[in-house]
Design a protein around this motif. Sequence first.
Motif, short mmCIF file in Angstrom:
data_model
loop_
_atom_site.label_atom_id
_atom_site.label_comp_id
_atom_site.label_asym_id
_atom_site.label_seq_id
_atom_site.Cartn_x
_atom_site.Cartn_y
_atom_site.Cartn_z
N ASP B 89 0.81 -1.22 0.00
CA ASP B 89 0.00 0.00 0.00
C ASP B 89 0.84 1.28 0.00
N PHE B 90 2.15 1.12 -0.16
CA PHE B 90 3.03 2.29 -0.19
C PHE B 90 3.63 2.45 -1.58
N SER B 91 4.29 3.57 -1.79
CA SER B 91 4.84 3.91 -3.10
C SER B 91 5.79 2.84 -3.62
N LYS B 92 5.73 2.62 -4.93
CA LYS B 92 6.70 1.73 -5.57
C LYS B 92 7.72 2.56 -6.34
N ASN B 93 7.66 3.86 -6.14
CA ASN B 93 8.53 4.77 -6.90
C ASN B 93 9.66 5.37 -6.07
N VAL B 94 9.91 4.79 -4.90
CA VAL B 94 11.01 5.31 -4.08
C VAL B 94 12.25 4.48 -4.39
N PRO B 95 13.25 5.08 -5.01
CA PRO B 95 14.37 4.27 -5.48
C PRO B 95 15.33 3.85 -4.37
N PHE B 96 15.83 2.64 -4.49
CA PHE B 96 16.90 2.18 -3.60
C PHE B 96 18.21 2.79 -4.05
N ALA B 97 19.04 3.19 -3.13
CA ALA B 97 20.39 3.65 -3.46
C ALA B 97 21.30 3.33 -2.28
N PRO B 98 22.60 3.14 -2.57
CA PRO B 98 23.52 2.79 -1.47
C PRO B 98 23.68 3.94 -0.47
N GLY B 99 24.06 3.57 0.75
CA GLY B 99 24.40 4.56 1.77
C GLY B 99 23.24 5.48 2.06
N MET B 100 23.57 6.74 2.36
CA MET B 100 22.54 7.70 2.73
C MET B 100 21.82 8.27 1.50
N ALA B 101 22.33 7.98 0.31
CA ALA B 101 21.67 8.47 -0.91
C ALA B 101 20.29 7.86 -1.05
N GLY B 102 20.08 6.70 -0.44
CA GLY B 102 18.77 6.05 -0.51
C GLY B 102 17.97 6.23 0.76
N GLU B 103 18.08 7.39 1.39
CA GLU B 103 17.47 7.55 2.72
C GLU B 103 15.94 7.41 2.68
N PHE B 104 15.29 7.91 1.63
CA PHE B 104 13.83 7.75 1.59
C PHE B 104 13.46 6.28 1.46
N TRP B 105 14.22 5.54 0.69
CA TRP B 105 13.97 4.09 0.59
C TRP B 105 14.21 3.44 1.95
N ASN B 106 15.29 3.86 2.61
CA ASN B 106 15.57 3.30 3.94
C ASN B 106 14.41 3.56 4.89
N ILE B 107 13.87 4.79 4.84
CA ILE B 107 12.75 5.12 5.74
C ILE B 107 11.52 4.29 5.39
N LEU B 108 11.26 4.16 4.10
CA LEU B 108 10.10 3.34 3.69
C LEU B 108 10.25 1.90 4.17
N GLU B 109 11.43 1.36 3.97
CA GLU B 109 11.70 -0.02 4.37
C GLU B 109 11.57 -0.18 5.89
N CYS B 250 6.52 11.82 3.91
CA CYS B 250 5.22 11.14 3.74
C CYS B 250 4.72 11.28 2.31
N ALA B 251 4.90 12.45 1.72
CA ALA B 251 4.46 12.65 0.34
C ALA B 251 5.19 11.68 -0.58
N ALA B 252 6.49 11.52 -0.37
CA ALA B 252 7.27 10.62 -1.22
C ALA B 252 6.84 9.16 -1.02
N LEU B 253 6.59 8.79 0.20
CA LEU B 253 6.29 7.38 0.49
C LEU B 253 4.87 6.98 0.06
N LEU B 254 4.02 8.00 -0.18
CA LEU B 254 2.62 7.71 -0.54
C LEU B 254 2.25 8.29 -1.90
N ASP B 255 3.24 8.72 -2.67
CA ASP B 255 3.00 9.28 -4.01
C ASP B 255 2.03 10.47 -3.98
N LEU B 256 2.26 11.40 -3.06
CA LEU B 256 1.43 12.61 -2.98
C LEU B 256 2.24 13.80 -3.45
N GLU B 257 1.53 14.88 -3.85
CA GLU B 257 2.21 16.16 -4.05
C GLU B 257 2.46 16.73 -2.66
N THR B 258 3.68 17.16 -2.42
CA THR B 258 4.05 17.61 -1.07
C THR B 258 3.07 18.66 -0.54
#
Lengths: 159, 766
Positions: B89-109, B250-258
């Motif tokens: 039920d969460f965004s599938k558009n948050v990209p994984f990236a190594p280290g802190m570059a993928g912080e939004f993915w880390n938060i989603l996970e 939250c906007a990123a993790l749920l595909d919303l406009e900020t």
Amino acid sequence: MKKIHVTTKINGDTVEFLCDPRETLLDVLRDRLGLTGAKEGCGTGDCGACSVTVDGRLTCSCLMLGVEAEGHEIGTVEGIADGEELHPLQKKFIEYAALQCGICTPGILVAAKNLLERNPDPTEEEVRYWLAGNLCRCTGYDKIIRAVLDTAAEMREAS
Amino acid sequence: MALDEYKPQKGGSELETDHQFKYVGTRPDRPDGFDKVTGRARFGADMYAPGMLHAAILRSPHAHARIVRIDTSKAEAMEGVKAVVTRADFSKNVPFAPGMAGEFWNILENVMAGEKVLYDGHAVAAVAATTPLIARDALKAIEVEYEILPHVTDVDEAMKPDAPVIREGAADKSVPEGMHPNVVRYHESGHGDVEAGFAEADLVIEDHFTTEATHQGYIEPHACLATLGSDGKGELWCCTQGHWYVQKVCAALLDLETANLRVTASEIGGGFGGKTTVFIEPVALALSRKANRPVKLVMSRSEVFRATGPTASASMDIKIGMKKDGTITAAKGEFRLQGGAFPGAPMEFTAMCAFACYNLKNVHQVGYDVMTNRPKQAAYRAPGSPMAAFAVESVIDELCNRLGLDPIEVRLKNAAREGTKASYGPTFPRIGLVETLEAAKAHPHYSAPLKPGQGRGISCGFWFNHGGETSVSLALSEDGSAQVMVGTPDIGGSRASMALMAAEVLGIPFEKIRVTIADTGSLGYNEISHGSRVTYASGLATIKAAQDAVRKLRQRAADKWGIDVEAVDWVDGCAVPSGPNAGDFDPLPLAEITKNMGATGGPISGHYEATPEGAGVSFATHIVDAEVDRETGSTRVVRYTVVQDAGKAIHPTYVEGQFQGGAAQGIGWALNEEYIYGPDGRLQNPGFLDYRIPVASDLPMIDTVIVEVPNPGHPYGVRGVGETSICPPLAAIANAVSNAAGVRLRDLPMRPSRILEELEKQQGDA
């Protein structure tokens, strides 16, 4: 589960409510009666943020069921001030900056008021041990202890 | 100071810098005091909405496992259950990236597990129902099949070749080749030639130290109330240190406009860094969207311990060389920090802060960010610095002891000053370490006699402090009162300091100013209340916004008088003609100008936005007396003095409060607090009974000395004060214990069993 009817007195007013027998007194105060002054910090009686008095005895409202309030008198932080006039403890807490975030403050005020009713002239050590069940993570307790001791001194002078 | 000598001071203090200030440096009652002593202040869990549902989160009982199957159908079928969400039920558009570059993915996970659960307490599903009891019952009806995997929770174990891999590909480019995949970031800095430096030393000590993870321990569990529709528009109420960051994530993790998600920060019941990210907010929003009802989600205390950010734990090697005269010739440190199952352990801060107190010719520091099967660490008051200070200041103390030198004199001899090239690179501008050491030396505590069984320890500490994106608006009312809108949640009295600074510029009384924490729909972006930045950055912006309003006030007076605005001064709340027009007109008070502002050009407001970069670094010196019970191994802090440079204390009482609070947290970290994991990888002590933070009867009064060495980067000289106070206590107490009992504790916490072990070894040696 079927709800149970409870009649109690809160801050001097007769209050009736229906609650699930699994609900704590804290749940009832906050979610059914709109008295959100008491806070849930732990739900296990370790932090004292939900402190109330039950027939004058200091109690963690998270450790008591709502249905157990039947026939008892409950005191919460909302009942500490006398109308628009703050209780001396409330005034001193502001004056001494005895709070930073303020989440523990309602419980600490309820506990401190209960102490001063029993012991109008506590030592620093007595205040520290009485309040040992009320966690504060912001202040290191220094200004809280000073505020309680100074309130006690002022109330003794006034009486 | 003795108890009976202390009364809150109402007037200004007597420091020289005060003479130019009328309001700054005084100690008025905080504007939100009444709300907070009457119970009417609304914190995260104190908000209710019509039609509201209650939510609960299902969490992993395993430290590391593959999710084979989740079946939510039985829960969904229960009466009263309105929505169940999983990672799908969460965004599938948050990209994984190594280290802190993928912080939004880390938060989603972290917010909701994907293919694997990574720690005991990791969220796997959530339910919204008509009552909290139904929501909790429904969790039991969710079936999850796990394939249990080997786990690791210790930082040194996680670096070994055979350690289970938390996640392949998480390491960024900083990591040298050949390291275990759990090492995800690497830091190296310093200058000079440490080996040559060690060769010059008369004594070199090399030692190993560890600190356990501790929790920020805020008394208010995370709580929020979310409303989101399938139209993509939402409202969120939550306790957070930074609601614009919550909005963005939250906007990123749920595909919303900020901008379509408006976030309001509740009063916040403590944070200390732990509320600088999101845990439950995206979950409540996802449930709300699915159920089409407002959803309230409140964590239990055990969830807070199991699944929100503790600090990192650390394993450290320190080597310092000293000459007989106390000169440090070289210093080297290696810092291995685990921050849970994600990149982000603040090892670069640990490395950079470690030797920042000293003027060193030769210094070298290395940091490793290591992943384990533990919850994702979050910032905790000066993240990374206290553990470094523990290790470094312990070794310096040991060197002083063995060379027979006074610990304050040695620190003074080596102290960083204006012009010192810092161990982490830059050259220090004006700083106040020497002043804190001099004040500590002169304090009666430092020369007070000790009782038998007691020992005294001192330690210094350092934190960078931070500026960050900041926006403030100020609007004047017709009656001459002012509203100030800031975007940094008031976590410890900052409304008072903002009002004092605005009063100073406008020249109107403190009581005429109302400070509001604006929601994300009412002000531009504001970075989180972190990095000790609020009084510095929001304060600076408040001053500038007030100055902006004053310019407009002067213009109105100039228009009225028919003179040039440059010929109008602002003195003590009044427009005053100056220069050639001096004395031509009576001073025009602020309220006289605002009274007619509608007819003289419209509303008068001030605004300022910037990313101020002049946050002054801050230093502290702590003195502590500890008493060790040789039979039980228990340690009691009997006297404590904090000396810290505040730059300029805007509201000294709340500055003292920050000093005292940091010291108390440090005492807990030093003596009691620790995350205890069992062999099964489960957290053994997720409650305040077994994770014991200091209570009132554990502590003495905590004396404070506010040193004021103005920060050139702030109009009034402010340096942040919130964080530095937690850096020195760990080592100061270890040093006091060493002087009290003759044993050196290298592992925190210094619990009774560890002290007894050391005392037994001592007796064996004797």
